[in-house]
Scaffold this motif. Structure first.
Motif, mmCIF file in Angstrom:
data_model
loop_
_atom_site.group_PDB
_atom_site.id
_atom_site.type_symbol
_atom_site.label_atom_id
_atom_site.label_comp_id
_atom_site.label_asym_id
_atom_site.label_seq_id
_atom_site.Cartn_x
_atom_site.Cartn_y
_atom_site.Cartn_z
ATOM 1 N N GLU A 1 0.777 -0.984 0.169
ATOM 2 C CA GLU A 1 -0.214 0.222 -0.177
ATOM 3 C C GLU A 1 0.654 1.158 0.094
ATOM 4 O OE1 GLU A 1 -2.545 2.275 3.547
ATOM 5 O OE2 GLU A 1 -2.139 -0.215 3.811
ATOM 6 N N ASN B 1 -7.550 5.643 3.823
ATOM 7 C CA ASN B 1 -6.327 4.783 4.246
ATOM 8 C C ASN B 1 -5.919 4.128 5.223
ATOM 9 O OD1 ASN B 1 -5.126 6.393 4.547
ATOM 10 N ND2 ASN B 1 -3.619 5.373 3.480
ATOM 11 N N SER B 2 -7.227 4.427 6.663
ATOM 12 C CA SER B 2 -7.331 4.867 8.290
ATOM 13 C C SER B 2 -7.942 3.830 8.708
ATOM 14 C CB SER B 2 -6.197 6.148 8.591
ATOM 15 O OG SER B 2 -6.313 5.689 9.740
ATOM 16 N N HIS C 1 -12.488 1.287 7.061
ATOM 17 C CA HIS C 1 -11.129 0.350 7.320
ATOM 18 C C HIS C 1 -12.041 -0.689 8.746
ATOM 19 C CE1 HIS C 1 -7.987 1.109 3.820
ATOM 20 N NE2 HIS C 1 -8.714 1.838 4.090
ATOM 21 N N THR D 1 -4.068 -0.311 8.976
ATOM 22 C CA THR D 1 -3.905 -0.502 7.822
ATOM 23 C C THR D 1 -2.655 0.038 7.588
ATOM 24 O OG1 THR D 1 -3.968 2.259 7.172
ATOM 25 C CG2 THR D 1 -5.861 0.487 6.144
ATOM 26 N N ARG D 2 -0.773 0.109 6.567
ATOM 27 C CA ARG D 2 0.151 0.376 6.802
ATOM 28 C C ARG D 2 0.216 1.883 7.171
ATOM 29 N NH1 ARG D 2 4.757 1.472 1.465
ATOM 30 N NH2 ARG D 2 6.544 1.685 2.868
ATOM 31 N N TYR D 3 -0.534 2.841 6.368
ATOM 32 C CA TYR D 3 -0.520 4.106 7.133
ATOM 33 C C TYR D 3 -0.996 4.195 8.775
ATOM 34 C CZ TYR D 3 -2.193 9.065 8.046
ATOM 35 O OH TYR D 3 -2.554 10.316 8.586
ATOM 36 N N GLY E 1 -5.514 4.391 -1.778
ATOM 37 C CA GLY E 1 -6.074 4.146 -0.985
ATOM 38 C C GLY E 1 -7.384 3.523 -0.845
ATOM 39 N N SER F 1 -8.797 -7.998 0.775
ATOM 40 C CA SER F 1 -7.649 -6.488 1.599
ATOM 41 C C SER F 1 -7.626 -6.019 3.010
ATOM 42 C CB SER F 1 -6.877 -6.447 0.833
ATOM 43 O OG SER F 1 -5.154 -5.066 1.103
ATOM 44 N N GLY F 2 -9.031 -5.581 2.524
ATOM 45 C CA GLY F 2 -9.326 -4.880 3.835
ATOM 46 C C GLY F 2 -9.823 -5.775 5.461
#
Length: 492
Positions: free
Chosen positions: A88, A251-252, A260, A264-266, A390, A428-429
């Motif tokens: 990501e 993306n959080s 989400h 996440t990576r974020y 994202g 993925s989520g």
């Protein structure tokens, strides 16, 4: 705090050539949709998912294949592994630093936090009495990720200080105290009675915390396995670090749109920054801001230099409008609030998740009484989400909504194409309830097309997700029945 009103948490093949663009589809399907909008409302899931939603139950049962599907043991978890794929992407370091400041120095209510705080030294986390069977596995997985991906010095266990307790409380008790929260975290309390005693005092006030030494996460005792996991991720991460939720983050988990459901990576890089050696509890906002360029240059070398923090605030009027739209109350008033959020986003010139979420909320609120508006709103939300890095899981939710419309309109091939497009971001989520519903739609669509073998395979594929996402055999079968009712409406 995780909101009590949630978007629906329900093969990775690309969308087929038969996929119809949402704008055109809205015009072609409206007449057949109008006659079954009540059934569509059941599966569009405009209600809250903290418990099985209130639905107009279909008068006939789902197909035998749906009812007899082998239901997986939710305590065993589900395999959400993906083939190797590109990691990501992250925003620029300027954006990361800007977000860090707003996440760390404000509460969701808008109140300012006067100083930076975190745990100093090793941290422990443990489950309280009555934890669901799935909780130990989920906590162990979360702790492993926090250690490996965020560098947080946390382990499962108990200690006199630097401890996070996870307590499970009957939902009714939680709702009486905090009616709009699915789960939440409080500093400096140990247990539900202590929380009630500390409520509205300085001890339980995050703005008064200069250094974190203890916190308790409260989760409903009746939570489904997926809800337990979701609450563990968001509330434990906020016990450790950022206390705010921002509607602009695509993306959080720290976003009250609740799309989400796992860190996440974020999120992990923001937690890694929270525990960076350059920072410590008690620092002021200017002191932290001065350290962030070096912190993010080290953690994210590809992110470029931090060149001033460009503000991108979300006005309280927008937050209030969205909260009214997704909260309880009269549908007409909630639709008006969604339109207000849409108009506020337009006035700000936004074309991000804030603009999209207003349209998504309007779509959910319009399904029963104005399906044409619902389709148009979902199409607009989907266009924005798909253009936003994202926001894959948000796009998947929109595609599920559109696939349900397509199924109810007898457009089975379009429904399959939309499901196919949603599968990879849903996986993925790690959203089991969404995955299960996508498989239910796929099964009914293949039945409509006269492909019983593929329909049965889709039902079998749904099994590993369904119990984990919905929590009980009854809830799984109710969801399967709702989707089957949509398909019958389309065939009629």
């Amino acid at each position: 705090m995780r909101s009590n009103c949630l978007p629906f948490r329900a093969d990775s093949a690309a969308a087929t050539a038969e996929f119809v663009r949402p704008q055109r589809y809205a015009l072609r399907a409206s007449h057949s949709i109008a006659r079954c909008s009540g059934l569509i409302a059941a599966v569009m899931l405009a209600g809250c998912m903290s418990a099985p939603p209130s639905i107009d139950a279909p008068t006939t049962r789902a197909s035998t294949a749906a009812i007899d599907l082998p239901l997986a043991d939710p305590s065993a978890g589900v395999d959400m592994s993906l083939p190797a794929q590109r990691p990501e992407s992250l925003p620029s370091n300027s954006a990361l630093a800007r977000d860090f400041m707003e996440l760390s120095f404000s509460l969701e209510s808008g109140r300012a936090i006067p100083q930076f705080s975190r745990f100093e030294g090793p941290i422990t986390v443990s489950l309280g009495a009555g934890a669901p069977a799935s909780a130990p596995r989920e906590l162990a997985r979360l702790v492993s990720r926090l250690r490996g991906e965020a560098g947080v010095p946390i382990s499962v266990g108990a200690s006199a200080q630097n401890h996070i307790q996870i307590d499970f409380v009957p939902r009714k008790q939680m709702s009486r105290e905090v009616p709009n929260a699915a789960c939440f975290v409080v500093p400096n309390v140990s247990g539900w009675d202590d929380y009630r005693a500390a409520r509205r005092t300085a001890r339980g006030d995050w703005t008064q915390v200069k250094q974190r030494v203890s916190a308790t996460v409260f989760i409903p005792a009746e939570a489904t396995p997926q809800e337990v996991r979701d609450c563990l991720h968001e509330e434990t991460s906020q016990a450790l670090g950022p206390l705010n939720d921002l509607y602009r983050l695509p993306n959080s988990v720290w976003n009250d749109d609740n799309f989400h459901t796992v860190l996440t990576r974020y999120d992990m890089i923001q937690l890694r920054a929270t525990y960076a050696a350059e920072l410590h509890s008690g620092m002021s906002a200017p002191e932290v801001q001065a350290k962030l360029p070096a912190v993010f240059a080290r953690l994210n070398p590809a992110g470029g230099a931090v060149r001033g923090l460009r503000d991108d605030p979300t006005p309280r009027a927008y937050v209030s409008a969205v909260n009214r739209a997704i909260g309880p109350g009269n549908t007409g008033a909630r639709r008006a609030a969604a339109m207000s959020a849409i108009n506020l986003a337009a006035a700000q010139g936004w074309n991000d998740t804030r603009a999209a979420f207003g349209w998504f909320a309007l779509g959910r609120l319009s399904v029963q009484n104005d399906p044409e508006t619902a389709l148009n709103a979902f199409a607009k939300a989907g266009n924005i989400y798909r253009a936003t890095p994202g926001a894959g899981i948000q796009s998947a939710h929109v595609d599920m909504q559109l696939a349900a419309f397509a199924l109810s309109a007898g457009r089975a091939q379009d429904a399959i194409a939309l499901v196919n497009r949603a599968m990879t971001p849903a996986l993925s989520g790690e959203n089991a309830a969404l995955m299960a519903t996508l498989y239910f739609i796929r099964a009914e669509a293949y039945d409509t097309l006269g492909n019983p073998a593929q329909a049965q395979q889709a039902r079998v594929d749904s099994a590993q997700w369904a119990r984990y996402g919905f929590g009980s055999d009854a809830a799984v079968r109710a969801r399967a029945a709702e989707v089957a009712a949509l398909a019958r409406a389309g065939r009629g």
